[in-house]
Design a protein around this motif. Structure first.
Motif, PDB file in Angstrom:
ATOM      1  N   PRO A  54       0.817  -1.215   0.000  1.00  0.00           N
ATOM      2  CA  PRO A  54       0.000   0.000   0.000  1.00  0.00           C
ATOM      3  C   PRO A  54       0.846   1.259   0.000  1.00  0.00           C
ATOM      4  O   PRO A  54       1.851   1.339   0.706  1.00  0.00           O
ATOM      5  CB  PRO A  54      -0.829  -0.117   1.278  1.00  0.00           C
ATOM      6  CG  PRO A  54      -0.033  -1.028   2.158  1.00  0.00           C
ATOM      7  CD  PRO A  54       0.638  -2.001   1.234  1.00  0.00           C
ATOM      8  N   PHE A  55       0.428   2.227  -0.775  1.00  0.00           N
ATOM      9  CA  PHE A  55       1.103   3.526  -0.765  1.00  0.00           C
ATOM     10  C   PHE A  55       0.705   4.330   0.464  1.00  0.00           C
ATOM     11  O   PHE A  55       1.505   5.057   1.054  1.00  0.00           O
ATOM     12  CB  PHE A  55       0.741   4.307  -2.028  1.00  0.00           C
ATOM     13  CG  PHE A  55       1.168   5.751  -1.989  1.00  0.00           C
ATOM     14  CD1 PHE A  55       2.507   6.091  -2.108  1.00  0.00           C
ATOM     15  CD2 PHE A  55       0.242   6.770  -1.816  1.00  0.00           C
ATOM     16  CE1 PHE A  55       2.913   7.421  -2.068  1.00  0.00           C
ATOM     17  CE2 PHE A  55       0.638   8.097  -1.773  1.00  0.00           C
ATOM     18  CZ  PHE A  55       1.977   8.424  -1.899  1.00  0.00           C
ATOM     19  N   ARG A  56      -0.556   4.208   0.848  1.00  0.00           N
ATOM     20  CA  ARG A  56      -1.080   5.023   1.953  1.00  0.00           C
ATOM     21  C   ARG A  56      -1.820   4.115   2.923  1.00  0.00           C
ATOM     22  O   ARG A  56      -2.518   3.185   2.512  1.00  0.00           O
ATOM     23  CB  ARG A  56      -2.049   6.072   1.374  1.00  0.00           C
ATOM     24  CG  ARG A  56      -2.240   7.302   2.242  1.00  0.00           C
ATOM     25  CD  ARG A  56      -3.218   8.261   1.585  1.00  0.00           C
ATOM     26  NE  ARG A  56      -2.640   9.069   0.546  1.00  0.00           N
ATOM     27  CZ  ARG A  56      -1.978  10.208   0.737  1.00  0.00           C
ATOM     28  NH1 ARG A  56      -1.779  10.656   1.956  1.00  0.00           N
ATOM     29  NH2 ARG A  56      -1.523  10.899  -0.275  1.00  0.00           N
ATOM     30  N   GLN A  57      -1.659   4.360   4.213  1.00  0.00           N
ATOM     31  CA  GLN A  57      -2.393   3.606   5.220  1.00  0.00           C
ATOM     32  C   GLN A  57      -2.987   4.552   6.250  1.00  0.00           C
ATOM     33  O   GLN A  57      -2.379   5.560   6.608  1.00  0.00           O
ATOM     34  CB  GLN A  57      -1.477   2.590   5.923  1.00  0.00           C
ATOM     35  CG  GLN A  57      -1.141   1.379   5.061  1.00  0.00           C
ATOM     36  CD  GLN A  57      -0.386   0.323   5.834  1.00  0.00           C
ATOM     37  OE1 GLN A  57       0.682   0.583   6.380  1.00  0.00           O
ATOM     38  NE2 GLN A  57      -0.928  -0.883   5.864  1.00  0.00           N
ATOM     39  N   SER A  97      -4.444   9.728   7.713  1.00  0.00           N
ATOM     40  CA  SER A  97      -3.719   9.013   6.671  1.00  0.00           C
ATOM     41  C   SER A  97      -2.261   9.409   6.705  1.00  0.00           C
ATOM     42  O   SER A  97      -1.900  10.477   7.182  1.00  0.00           O
ATOM     43  CB  SER A  97      -4.296   9.320   5.282  1.00  0.00           C
ATOM     44  OG  SER A  97      -4.038  10.656   4.905  1.00  0.00           O
ATOM     45  N   GLN A  98      -1.456   8.535   6.198  1.00  0.00           N
ATOM     46  CA  GLN A  98      -0.037   8.824   6.097  1.00  0.00           C
ATOM     47  C   GLN A  98       0.507   8.030   4.921  1.00  0.00           C
ATOM     48  O   GLN A  98      -0.079   7.044   4.503  1.00  0.00           O
ATOM     49  CB  GLN A  98       0.694   8.415   7.372  1.00  0.00           C
ATOM     50  CG  GLN A  98       0.617   6.923   7.664  1.00  0.00           C
ATOM     51  CD  GLN A  98       1.279   6.554   8.979  1.00  0.00           C
ATOM     52  OE1 GLN A  98       1.322   7.348   9.899  1.00  0.00           O
ATOM     53  NE2 GLN A  98       1.800   5.347   9.065  1.00  0.00           N
ATOM     54  N   ILE A  99       1.608   8.481   4.346  1.00  0.00           N
ATOM     55  CA  ILE A  99       2.275   7.690   3.327  1.00  0.00           C
ATOM     56  C   ILE A  99       2.985   6.554   4.051  1.00  0.00           C
ATOM     57  O   ILE A  99       3.918   6.782   4.819  1.00  0.00           O
ATOM     58  CB  ILE A  99       3.261   8.542   2.517  1.00  0.00           C
ATOM     59  CG1 ILE A  99       2.486   9.605   1.715  1.00  0.00           C
ATOM     60  CG2 ILE A  99       4.080   7.671   1.574  1.00  0.00           C
ATOM     61  CD1 ILE A  99       3.369  10.550   0.942  1.00  0.00           C
ATOM     62  N   ALA A 100       2.539   5.337   3.811  1.00  0.00           N
ATOM     63  CA  ALA A 100       3.052   4.202   4.554  1.00  0.00           C
ATOM     64  C   ALA A 100       4.383   3.734   3.995  1.00  0.00           C
ATOM     65  O   ALA A 100       5.305   3.444   4.738  1.00  0.00           O
ATOM     66  CB  ALA A 100       2.046   3.056   4.514  1.00  0.00           C
ATOM     67  N   ILE A 101       4.474   3.630   2.687  1.00  0.00           N
ATOM     68  CA  ILE A 101       5.673   3.122   2.031  1.00  0.00           C
ATOM     69  C   ILE A 101       5.949   4.037   0.841  1.00  0.00           C
ATOM     70  O   ILE A 101       5.189   4.028  -0.134  1.00  0.00           O
ATOM     71  CB  ILE A 101       5.478   1.677   1.549  1.00  0.00           C
ATOM     72  CG1 ILE A 101       5.111   0.775   2.742  1.00  0.00           C
ATOM     73  CG2 ILE A 101       6.731   1.147   0.860  1.00  0.00           C
ATOM     74  CD1 ILE A 101       4.669  -0.598   2.354  1.00  0.00           C
TER      75      ILE A 101
END
Length: 398
Positions: free
Chosen positions: A137-140, A146-150
């Motif tokens: 996932p790009f966002r979680q 929300s945040q940019i996860a990866i």
């Protein structure tokens, strides 16, 4: 090309995937930020492919026939190190392609996080594994956060997302329209997120999938069922969503993507939820799905391949045993237990919270087709992955 020995193919597959996950396969989630050359060497760490995705990929290889040929082509592609080989799988869409946007907090602690029989892989994870790359996932986030996860995550699809509008399904907007539960960023915003962090460009080493529209259909169906709009207004809204999706596909192509595929929406009247609808409403829903798909496929033009999951799901419904499906009409997840544990009404209980502890029986993920009343099980996603890979091979994408 003759189908290779399935035992040899499966062994080659597992060996190749093990090399990829350990760094020996040479594939990567990385991408140069400037895109000065598609052939630039990748410098990011090799992808970590989950055990579940590896297992699913091996099951695809065991399909025989065209499936085995497609797997062999995928293996040859990522092992050949051609300048144009697929190095990334990017996916935009909704819960049918969400690889873990909401796998946070209490959802993750409950063993959930994806709309399936967790921890089973979603179809893009399996397709990615077969191509030697991971889809994360790009966002979680959840609950409005929300945040940019990866930073190099390529799974942009979000459960509940519509094509271009908020609120999505499960957003639960506050008085000013901000989501207080699921994030449900529309596909248009997902694509914008990608372009914003990647220099406004796709490139020729990427395979881009788009699978969306189901939530627009459910959203408009709910408005129709509650008397908020007429059947004609509902049809017009559905068709407009398909037109909007055509525009987003064109946007992807116009920004440099050379391998793009869109998946058609399955007949939602065939789902467990759809079969509970009054017959007249179910007939309308089925007709609106057809309208959506016809508008979509008629409008996409060049540069985009169509993967007809609508037709494939119809074949599953017509002959489930041929696909290894024992149960079409019951969910694999115990929705009453999920509702109690998550505090949801029973009608809203979702496989997002489903785990091995909430299955109706141990082997349900590999025998049932639906995890809840709408989303596929691990087996269902394996069927999608196998079909997608075969269509990629048949249409010259690998």
């Amino acid at each position: 090309m003759e189908a290779p020995s399935l035992r040899r193919l499966a062994w080659s597959l597992v060996t190749a995937l093990s090399m990829a996950s350990c760094g020996g396969g040479g594939s990567s989630d990385g991408m140069s930020t400037g895109f000065a050359s598609d052939a630039q060497p990748q410098t990011a760490a090799a992808p970590v492919i989950s055990a579940e995705a590896k297992d699913a990929a091996a099951k695809v290889a065991a399909g025989g026939g065209e499936h085995a040929k497609a797997v062999a082509a995928a293996l040859a592609s990522f092992q050949a190190f051609r300048a144009d080989r697929i190095q990334q799988v990017i996916v935009f869409g909704d819960s049918l392609s969400d690889v873990g946007t909401y796998k946070v907090g209490s959802i993750a602690q409950a063993g959930g996080g994806k709309f399936t029989t967790n921890p089973g892989p979603i179809w893009p994870e399996t397709v990615g594994a077969l191509l030697g790359t991971s889809v994360r996932p790009f966002r979680q986030g959840f609950g409005g956060q929300s945040q940019i996860a990866i930073p190099l995550g390529t799974g942009f699809a979000m459960g509940g997302a519509r094509v271009s509008q908020q609120p999505g399904i499960g957003c639960n907007p506050d008085p000013v329209g901000a989501c207080t539960a699921a994030l449900t960023f529309p596909v248009a915003q997902q694509i914008g997120d990608y372009l914003d962090i990647h220099g406004q460009r796709f490139n020729r080493t990427q395979m881009v999938f788009v699978f969306a529209g189901s939530n627009d259909l459910f959203f408009q169906l709910d408005r129709y069922a509650h008397g908020l709009q007429t059947a004609a207004e509902t049809q017009a809204a559905v068709v407009q969503a398909a037109v909007d999706l055509v525009g987003q596909l064109r946007r992807i192509v116009d920004h440099g993507a050379t391998r793009v595929a869109v998946l058609t929406v399955p007949d939602l009247a065939d789902t467990i939820a759809g079969r509970k609808l009054p017959l007249a409403i179910a007939a309308n829903l089925s007709a609106w799905v057809t309208d959506f798909n016809l508008t979509l496929t008629a409008g996409i033009g060049g540069g985009v391949k169509v993967i007809d999951t609508y037709a494939e799901f119809k074949q599953v419904v017509a002959d489930p045993q041929r696909f290894g499906v024992s149960t079409l009409n019951l969910p694999a997840c115990d929705l009453e237990t999920i509702a109690e544990g998550s505090g949801q009404p029973l009608e809203d209980a979702s496989s997002l919270f489903c785990s091995p502890l909430t299955l109706v029986e141990l082997n349900a993920p590999f025998q049932y087709f639906y995890a809840d009343t709408e989303h596929p099980t691990t087996l269902g996603h394996l069927i999608i992955a196998r079909f997608v890979l075969t269509e990629m091979y048949r249409q010259g994408l690998i």
